[in-house]
Design an enzyme around this catalytic site. Sequence first.
Site, PDB file in Angstrom:
ATOM      1  N   ALA A 286       0.826  -1.219   0.000  1.00  0.00           N
ATOM      2  CA  ALA A 286       0.000   0.000   0.000  1.00  0.00           C
ATOM      3  C   ALA A 286       0.857   1.264   0.000  1.00  0.00           C
ATOM      4  CB  ALA A 286      -0.952  -0.006   1.195  1.00  0.00           C
TER       5      ALA A 286
ATOM      6  N   LEU B 150       4.193   1.522   0.690  1.00  0.00           N
ATOM      7  CA  LEU B 150       5.478   1.477   1.393  1.00  0.00           C
ATOM      8  C   LEU B 150       6.603   1.466   0.353  1.00  0.00           C
ATOM      9  CD1 LEU B 150       4.826  -1.249   4.137  1.00  0.00           C
ATOM     10  CD2 LEU B 150       5.042   1.211   4.489  1.00  0.00           C
TER      11      LEU B 150
ATOM     12  N   GLY C  74     -12.736  -2.557   5.738  1.00  0.00           N
ATOM     13  CA  GLY C  74     -12.116  -2.396   4.431  1.00  0.00           C
ATOM     14  C   GLY C  74     -10.713  -2.941   4.338  1.00  0.00           C
TER      15      GLY C  74
ATOM     16  N   GLU D  76     -10.256  -7.939   0.851  1.00  0.00           N
ATOM     17  CA  GLU D  76     -10.913  -7.823  -0.431  1.00  0.00           C
ATOM     18  C   GLU D  76     -12.426  -7.964  -0.210  1.00  0.00           C
ATOM     19  OE1 GLU D  76      -9.456  -7.154  -3.320  1.00  0.00           O
ATOM     20  OE2 GLU D  76      -7.409  -7.220  -2.538  1.00  0.00           O
TER      21      GLU D  76
ATOM     22  N   ASP E 200      -3.994 -13.350  -2.477  1.00  0.00           N
ATOM     23  CA  ASP E 200      -3.472 -11.984  -2.425  1.00  0.00           C
ATOM     24  C   ASP E 200      -1.962 -12.005  -2.196  1.00  0.00           C
ATOM     25  OD1 ASP E 200      -3.869  -8.978  -2.082  1.00  0.00           O
ATOM     26  OD2 ASP E 200      -3.029  -9.485  -0.129  1.00  0.00           O
TER      27      ASP E 200
ATOM     28  N   LYS F 102       1.281 -10.776  -4.655  1.00  0.00           N
ATOM     29  CA  LYS F 102       2.317  -9.860  -4.184  1.00  0.00           C
ATOM     30  C   LYS F 102       3.704 -10.487  -4.300  1.00  0.00           C
ATOM     31  CE  LYS F 102      -0.746  -7.326  -1.090  1.00  0.00           C
ATOM     32  NZ  LYS F 102      -1.186  -7.098   0.304  1.00  0.00           N
TER      33      LYS F 102
ATOM     34  N   GLY G 191      -6.048  -0.953   3.641  1.00  0.00           N
ATOM     35  CA  GLY G 191      -6.995   0.136   3.841  1.00  0.00           C
ATOM     36  C   GLY G 191      -7.129   0.995   2.596  1.00  0.00           C
TER      37      GLY G 191
END
Length: 347
Positions: free
Chosen positions: A145, A147, A198, A201, A212, A216, A330
């Site tokens: 997200a 980083l 949130g 998913e 997920d 990644k 988030g």
Amino acid sequence: MAPPARRLALLGTGAVGSAFVARYHLLQARGLALPPVLWLANSRTVLKAGRDLDAALALAAAAPLRAGELQGWAEAEALREGDVLVDATASELVANWHPEWLARGVNVVTANKLGHGGLLARSQAICEAQARSGASYGDGATVGAGLPLLRSLRGLVAGGDRIHAVEGVLSGSLAWLFNHYDGSRPFSALVAEAAAAGFTEPDPRVDLSGEDVRRKLLILARAAGLPLEIRQVQVESLVPPELASLPVQRVAGALERLDAPLASRLDQARALGGCLRFVGSFDADGARASLQVLPPSHPLAAGAGTDNRVAIRSDRYRDQPLLIQGPGAGADITAAALLDDVLRIAA
């Protein structure tokens, strides 16, 4: 003659798309120069944004469901070279268009992990199209997200460093779940809370299945120079078969099927004096993701909330890994990462 001004298109009007619009307004109010949002779209409609972006967002969100797949985003508004396409979806079809947009010189900014985290051929096509056209591909929101994880990994590789291994807690939702799971509440109750916040998913099975994390790991491994195929990532799913087979509309009412298996895993971890963490890793031998028992002193056992915590080992960081940590889930954090890339391109 000056090139035409950049324009922005937003694809996806769900939680991340809505958070993107809210932050877009905030940054505008702070005086940051952002491309105007020409249009926005979801799987039901394509709308001109005009001056009232919030009204267009509300109209798109309220549009009636339509049969069939996503509408004609790619050609509907004649995207041109230099424009910025923001993909706030999780759509395979939209990801398939990433190479085409890039080949046309359209910059792509994405939270959609399927670009570099799906089919290897599509990931390679993205790189090839980007190299040919010079368009930017902003994917910082796909892992961590926003980083400085992908940026750090690519920077090390560009500087001649060799990546030996990457290991981390890569799912913000699974991090939150196992940071909070102490047996005082059923695991299913925590999943419902994480979904409402949130952190997961829309279908929490995507997170609980490890898919997920698989995506990644593929993104990170490919950034490190390892052209892994999807099948080369071994993943342990936390979803029992009877829950995996249910239609999505029945999942929320059946989450208690997670409780007994996870309670047993928690008992095993406590008997060993450790804690549960869902860890993904890759090295020269391949990639894997599973629920592990870690001693409290382990670098990946620390962290709180939705923190991602990732250790990178390379020639430069052989004896002591480079650790990167921070919130990893988030809509607001993801939207901020998307706008970071938009601002970088606009500059």
